[in-house]
Design an enzyme around this catalytic site. Structure first.
Site, PDB file in Angstrom:
ATOM      1  N   ASP A   1      54.195  44.023  31.509  1.00 44.39           N
ATOM      2  CA  ASP A   1      55.134  44.793  32.280  1.00 44.39           C
ATOM      3  C   ASP A   1      54.837  45.253  33.845  1.00 44.39           C
ATOM      4  O   ASP A   1      53.556  44.882  33.934  1.00 44.39           O
ATOM      5  CB  ASP A   1      54.887  46.113  31.368  1.00 44.39           C
ATOM      6  CG  ASP A   1      56.054  47.310  31.821  1.00 44.39           C
ATOM      7  OD1 ASP A   1      56.977  46.963  32.115  1.00 44.39           O
ATOM      8  OD2 ASP A   1      55.411  48.258  31.889  1.00 44.39           O
TER       9      ASP A   1
ATOM     10  N   ASN B   1      59.007  51.029  26.147  1.00 43.01           N
ATOM     11  CA  ASN B   1      60.035  50.076  26.324  1.00 43.01           C
ATOM     12  C   ASN B   1      59.272  48.579  26.020  1.00 43.01           C
ATOM     13  O   ASN B   1      59.669  47.412  26.141  1.00 43.01           O
ATOM     14  CB  ASN B   1      60.748  49.870  27.463  1.00 43.01           C
ATOM     15  CG  ASN B   1      59.852  50.179  28.717  1.00 43.01           C
ATOM     16  OD1 ASN B   1      58.634  50.494  28.762  1.00 43.01           O
ATOM     17  ND2 ASN B   1      60.452  49.576  29.832  1.00 43.01           N
TER      18      ASN B   1
END
Lengths: 367, 960
Positions: free
Chosen positions: B195, B588
């Site tokens: 990420d 997420n």
């Protein structure tokens, strides 16, 4: 909306304890010890040609002499073997061997002459050898009752189930019970020296000292404290194949009953189907005369033990022994072989060391 | 991933003064377990989702277990061994019956069967014989392997938490291991999916620039300075904001869901009018809390500039514009969601005008704007993105009363709908968020974490491909990628962006593939955006994978959370089945973390959701290098050797038994005593391998970290390849043959090996039996198997010495003891004095030595030969590091003498520490447990952010 108004900060795990305890909040910092940081002091050997080279040479240099020594020792051991099974028509024991029954009432005797070419100087050990006899069969190995043999009176009267089908005979407990005991070797071997002057001299055979000391004195014991073995074995019956009950194996009370050494030797089941067992020892009488001088001998066999049914063979072996045991050239050969292979590999390593040793150190690691 | 609570749909009918009021209930009305209530005195509540519908119960079922590659190959080895076992058992059974065909072997006169044995049915006998062989040989399946592997993994995983290099001083966080099952997988990673926000970056947002009505501004000392002007206004003069600027700043300070926390707890709970209290507080006592750091940064920036957001209470918001209070009534909040990528608020100002403020990703807002400096703003947004700033676009819409009534009606209807509420809400939202007037854009900077570039470089050198998956727009993503070393300046960057149709996408992919083929000298980097990715994945997976594999760096931007997981799954299921690792810090990333073979959570500002769903959690991205290159390497080599050694030693153990059957008429006679059979794996050979598998280090950790290329040596499960497996198995069989036939020959058919042991007693040549033979084989085996491991040990700590020599010594001591007593409770006394008799024979010693050496020296030779002729880089670095490092000699390591500390004092030190800790920890354990419990309860209720823009998402607590 109310639910969302909690503070996001709480999530981070920074839960600071308010109040007096706040100052003493322990840090989570791991301890800086060699163990926890995997920095324990360690020896880090690397197997390179340089490091193992000396080991190979040393092994070679040590093993070759040992091998030669063992080989020579083994070769110095004199061994003489007679097969007296009586398979051939010409064999003196042929007639006896035709008798398949174990319990023939009339003992069959045969005489085998032989000639010793070299005198046997030291103590001579006399073995009987059997082949194709599976003492290591599972059913056979477990068919014994060690507590009965250890003198336990309860087991004497009530042998273990493992002894089946040799536990009871005619509703009386068998002592000693089991297949091993039942099949005890019962040929009698006697050795005569044929003096050149024609007289036949019986060679005295020692029948004690052939079993493990611990077996004779600890593991095997006669039942009860009664010195009269006949009474001690009261109520039991002899194994089916035996001629005499166990308390009549020997006249010497120290070698009778369960502690009879022939019996103890037999009870130690052999590892392989071809085996030999120590039968007698011929003690050296004085240092001047060899134990068995060169000459003609006669082996007199009372042939009881049938082996032809399972294609077995019976042998008698006369052997001297050395410090390393009986005749076994393989140990010496193995040492010599491994020693010389190690030495050769050492030479190969030396070459490798010279050829690759330097390159190895300068080589860098490609990423 | 979608849990039912986040789709909670309900309606409440309140009867007030005889009038029925219908109110919508959504996820925001849910209080999750453990949530704490703030800023209100009481609530009315109904318990929902209880029992089997509770989160815990639901998650319990769908939790999938991750298994490592080592475990998988271990299982396939086991199947091979099961085959060997069955083969041996079948062969033995058949041969047994072949022998038994003749009565003289089946039942010789000296060895009769019992009646019962004779009468049992042949089929039953056959089956029982087969089963007996299975039992006899079953040790070839190393049951204890599983116990040892579990123990190794559990104990070994402590080293990660203990590692000081993985400890982050500032946040007081050490690495955390949630699953010890995957330790060795850390050494096998081929793809890293990371990420961006909070993982590569600090997730500490700072407002830097903005664009208002087509003019760029920078923030300097709490003032907005237009581009091209310097901050020359004297201090203290009140900066004036012109209309557009003021509106923009107001929009920024109002359009959010930031909460305020005051130090004094009585701030808002007075009941009556909350605003009467607020004046009393200086801004120092006020702190903003937001689920999205962007929002917080923006609101804080607005406050610095002069428009402070001071209070919010349910449906009112208050701001202070240069000290002047202004109240707004909050009419609607159009929450953030990942599809719309924007959020809005509808406010009513004091004059009654109703206005909608919206902010979100530029792609989500610009299409709906009708007025304002659209082109200029777009240009500025791109500029911001190039600088690596996170951009948001702000817009507003003034409602006429009629418009508002219409919008209000639609929104309320959608919110109270019981069916298809989500769809209807989407509809209502997009109906509301249109005809926008563009106000401007913001640029927020997120600093890169420390040493990200070095880490990515190290991973790349280790042969690991790094993919960055982010929700940011592609310019931002590319610039961050460049600054963190993910993309090089020299890299040829390929783009797969904004593909609208299948064909177009395929065409572009083919073009890219061609370019890669033409230009294979330089490295390629690929940029994909979410939309194109979903097109590429739908139809052209193969082509896409091909392109991806030839790129050394891939950047996926504008990714939705589920897309991240999809990409991971795609790679995971591609034909090569590479081992993937996903690292992220936010909710997420959870789906991606759970999908990947190894999931790593960053303990960042985004809460602990990722951490709790991860397999390992670390505080900073840079720790990944040590975690993979050092710990991964260690765990992998340890477990690889552990597994193969176990197979090896059990082959060694049981093959002589098999061979012995050929000499005992396949009667299932055991070669070893039953006690030895039991203790072999438990006592005699268990500890050396366990200690090895906890402490082994092929190469020094520093070398591992400085030479990431060593990681390639162990990639693709190379130490557990079929070749090495075959090597160990064949080695095991060879050794077993040498043990058995060596003993067989040396002991001789006539058991003449039994020396007279002249040293002990004169001239006796006693007989060996089958048990002595078995003990000889067993002794040789224990020594050889232990020494074989010693040869493979490269890191001899005092513990290795202790267990290696200790195991052999223990075997001897135990055997002397076991054979030295008539055991009253044992049925047979087979082993009585067998061992002593064996050892008292000189030639038995000679036999043991020669057999052990014969077994081991070819192996030593092989090792040396390969090291010199085909050295692996690991071996090279071993010989490199050894002269530089201060190494210990064998004797020194035995008593661990170093820096003037003797082994004994060191041991005493440890003991002291341990006992000291026990006392100290008893109360702190309790307190930490409490803390954790509290933590759990608090964490359960949480609002998560998607990083791209300020979001509201209810997210959940999975693991307990």
């Amino acid at each position: 909306m109310m639910a969302t108004s909690y503070s996001a900060k709480d999530e981070d795990g920074h839960i600071t304890v308010s109040g007096p305890g706040a100052g003493t909040l322990r840090s989570k910092k791991p301890e800086n010890t060699a163990f926890k940081q995997q920095r324990l002091p360690a020896w880090q050997p690397i197997l390179t040609a340089g490091t193992v080279l000396p080991a190979f040479f040393i092994i070679g240099l040590i093993f070759i002499p040992i091998g030669i020594g063992l080989y020579v020792t083994s070769n110095n051991i004199k061994e003489f073997e007679i097969d007296y099974t009586g398979v051939d028509m010409s064999s003196p024991c042929f007639n006896c061997s035709q008798n398949y029954s174990w319990n023939s009432t009339r003992p069959c005797t045969c005489t085998i002459p032989f000639y010793l070419e070299t005198p046997y100087e030291s103590n001579v050990f006399m073995y009987y050898g059997l082949s194709n006899f599976y003492q290591n069969h599972r059913r056979y190995v477990k068919s014994r009752d060690d507590s009965q043999l250890n003198g336990d009176v309860g087991s004497l009267q009530k042998p273990s189930k493992e002894c089946e089908p040799y536990a009871y005979h005619e509703n009386r407990p068998v002592a000693p019970c089991g297949a091993i005991a039942n099949s005890m070797f019962n040929d009698t071997l006697e050795l005569f020296y044929n003096n050149p002057n024609g007289t036949k001299l019986q060679i005295p055979l020692t029948s004690t000292g052939i079993a493990w000391w611990t077996d004779k004195h600890v593991k095997f014991r006669n039942p009860g404290n009664d010195p009269n073995l006949t009474a001690a074995f009261q109520g039991t019956t002899k194994p089916v194949n035996w001629r005499r009950p166990v308390y009549e194996l020997d006249s010497d009370p120290e070698n009778n009953g369960f502690i009879n050494e022939d019996f103890i030797v037999w009870m130690r089941t052999a590892a392989l189907p071809t085996f030999r067992k120590l039968y007698r020892i011929i003690q050296k009488k004085n240092s001047m005369v060899p134990t068995l001088p060169r000459g003609n001998y006669t082996l007199e066999v009372v042939y009881n033990y049938p082996v032809r049914r399972f294609e077995g063979r019976k042998r008698v072996i006369l052997s001297t022994i050395s410090w390393m045991g009986g005749k076994n050239p393989f140990l010496g050969i193995a040492y010599m072989t491994v020693g010389s292979v190690c030495f050769l590999l050492g030479v190969v390593l030396l070459i490798i060391h010279h050829k690759y040793g330097n390159r190895n150190n300068s080589a860098d690691i490609s990423n | 991933m979608e849990k039912p609570t986040s789709r909670f749909v309900g309606r409440i009918t309140v009867t007030q003064h005889g009038e029925e009021i219908v109110r919508p209930l959504g996820p925001e009305n849910l209080l999750l377990r453990g949530a704490r209530l703030k800023n209100t005195k009481e609530i009315y509540g109904v318990a929902v989702y209880t029992g089997m519908e509770s989160k815990m119960a639901l998650n319990y079922k769908c939790k999938s277990q991750k298994r490592s590659a080592v475990e998988k190959s271990m299982n396939s080895f086991l199947i091979i061994y099961l085959g060997i076992l069955l083969f041996e058992a079948v062969l033995s059974t058949i041969l047994k019956y072949a022998w038994q065909a003749e009565n003289k072997w089946d039942e010789p006169f000296y060895n009769q069967k019992t009646e019962q044995e004779r009468n049992s049915s042949p089929i039953l006998k056959f089956i029982s014989d087969f089963l007996a062989f299975l039992v006899l040989y079953n040790f070839i399946i190393p049951i204890s392997l599983y116990v040892t592997v579990e123990m190794q993994k559990f104990l070994g995983s402590f080293f990660i938490g203990w590692d000081l290099d993985l400890y982050h001083e500032e946040s007081d966080q050490k690495a955390q291991v949630n699953t010890s099952d995957l330790n060795e997988e850390l050494g096998q990673v081929e793809y890293v999916f990371t990420d961006k926000t909070g993982t590569l970056t600090e997730n500490e947002m700072h407002f830097r620039e903005c664009s208002i009505n087509g003019t760029k501004y920078r923030e300097v000392n709490g003032k907005l300075v237009p581009e091209g002007m310097t901050d020359d206004s004297p201090d203290g003069s009140t900066p004036q904001l012109i209309n557009e600027e003021l509106l923009f700043v107001k929009a920024v300070s109002l359009c959010h869901t930031v909460q305020i926390s005051y130090d004094q707890p009585d701030c808002l709970v007075g009941g009556g009018d909350p605003f009467s209290h607020t004046n009393g507080f200086s801004s120092n006592h006020m702190e903003y809390y937001a689920s999205s750091p962007d929002e917080k940064a923006l609101v804080e920036a607005a406050k610095r500039i002069g428009v402070a957001f001071t209070c919010s209470n349910g449906d009112t918001m208050e701001i202070k514009t240069f000290g002047k209070s202004e109240k707004f009534k909050l009419l609607h909040v159009l929450e953030f969601d990942a599809n719309r990528r924007r959020m809005s608020v509808i406010l009513q100002d004091s004059s009654g005008g109703k206005v909608l403020f919206t902010k979100g990703a530029e792609s989500a807002i610009l299409p709906f704007t009708t007025s304002g400096e659209i082109e200029k703003t777009r240009l500025h947004v791109d500029e911001f993105a190039l600088k690596g700033l996170r951009t948001l676009v702000v817009a507003c819409r003034h409602f006429s009363p009629e418009e508002y009534i219409d919008v209000d009606k639609r929104l309320n209807a959608a919110r109270t709908a019981l069916q298809q509420r989500e769809e209807r809400l989407q509809e209502a939202f997009s109906y509301t968020e249109r005809d926008l007037q563009l106000l401007g854009a913001t640029g927020v900077e997120d600093k890169l974490q420390d040493k990200v570039q070095e880490t990515i470089e190290a991973l790349r050198l280790a042969g690991i491909k790094v993919w960055v998956l982010t929700g940011d727009k592609h310019e931002t993503a590319v610039s961050v990628s460049l600054s963190c070393g993910h993309f090089h300046r020299t890299m040829n960057i390929l783009e797969l962006l904004q593909q609208r149709s299948d064909n177009e996408c395929a065409e572009q992919l083919r073009r890219l593939a061609r370019r890669i083929k033409e230009d294979h000298v330089i490295q390629h980097g690929l940029v994909v955006d979410g939309a194109s990715l979903s097109l590429a994945l739908r139809e052209h997976e193969k082509l896409f994978m091909e392109v991806c594999k030839s790129c050394s760096a891939v950047l996926c931007c504008r990714m939705a959370p589920l897309q991240k997981a999809k990409v991971v799954r795609l790679l995971k299921t591609s034909p090569e089945k590479p081992i993937t690792l996903a690292i992220g810090d936010g909710a997420n990333d959870v789906s991606m973390i759970q999908e990947a073979h190894v999931g790593i959570g960053i303990m960042g500002k985004e809460g602990r959701q990722a951490v709790r769903n991860s397999d390992y959690a670390i505080a900073r991205f840079k720790f990944l290098a040590k975690l993979l290159l050092v710990h991964g390497h260690f765990y992998y080599i340890r477990i690889a050797t552990l597994v193969q050694y176990f197979f090896y030693k059990n082959v060694c153990f049981i093959t002589p038994q098999f061979l012995y059957q050929f000499f005992c008429l396949f009667s299932q006679q055991t070669l070893y005593d039953s006690v030895y059979l039991t203790l072999y794996n438990i006592c005699f050979t268990s500890l050396p391998i366990l200690v090895y598998s906890l402490f082994e280090q092929l190469v020094h950790p520093h070398v591992l970290q400085s030479k990431p290329g060593l990681y390639r040596d162990i990639s693709k499960n190379s130490l557990l390849s079929f070749r090495t497996f075959l090597y160990w198995t064949v080695l095991g069989f060879c050794h077993a043959f040498v043990f058995f036939f060596g003993s067989y020959i040396l002991m001789g058919e006539d058991t003449t090996l039994m020396g007279n042991g002249q040293i002990l007693r004169a001239n006796r040549q006693l007989m060996f039996g089958n048990w002595t033979f078995g003990t000889l084989v067993f002794t040789v085996m224990v020594i050889t198997v232990t020494l074989k491991l010693a040869l493979d040990t490269h890191f001899w700590t005092w513990m290795n010495h202790f267990v290696t020599w200790g195991s052999i010594a223990f075997y001897f001591i135990f055997s002397l003891f076991y054979g030295g007593i008539i055991w009253p409770f044992l049925h047979t006394q087979d082993m009585y004095f067998v061992f002593v008799q064996l050892l008292s024979s000189g030639s038995a010693w000679f036999a043991i030595i020669i057999i052990v050496i014969t077994c081991l020296f070819p192996d030593v030779m092989k090792k040396v030969f390969y090291r010199h002729v085909q050295p692996t880089s690991t071996q090279k670095s071993q010989s490199l590091s050894s002269p530089q490092e201060q190494t210990l000699s064998c004797m020194e390591s035995l008593c661990c003498y170093q820096q003037g500390q003797s082994g004994c004092s060191r041991l005493a030190h440890y003991l002291e520490q341990m006992t000291g800790q026990c006392q100290a920890t008893s109360h702190c354990h309790a307190s930490s447990r409490n803390n954790r419990w509290e933590g759990h309860r608090r964490q359960t209720m949480r609002i998560k952010s998607n990083k791209a823009s300020p979001p509201h998402r209810c997210s959940l607590d999975y693991r307990l």
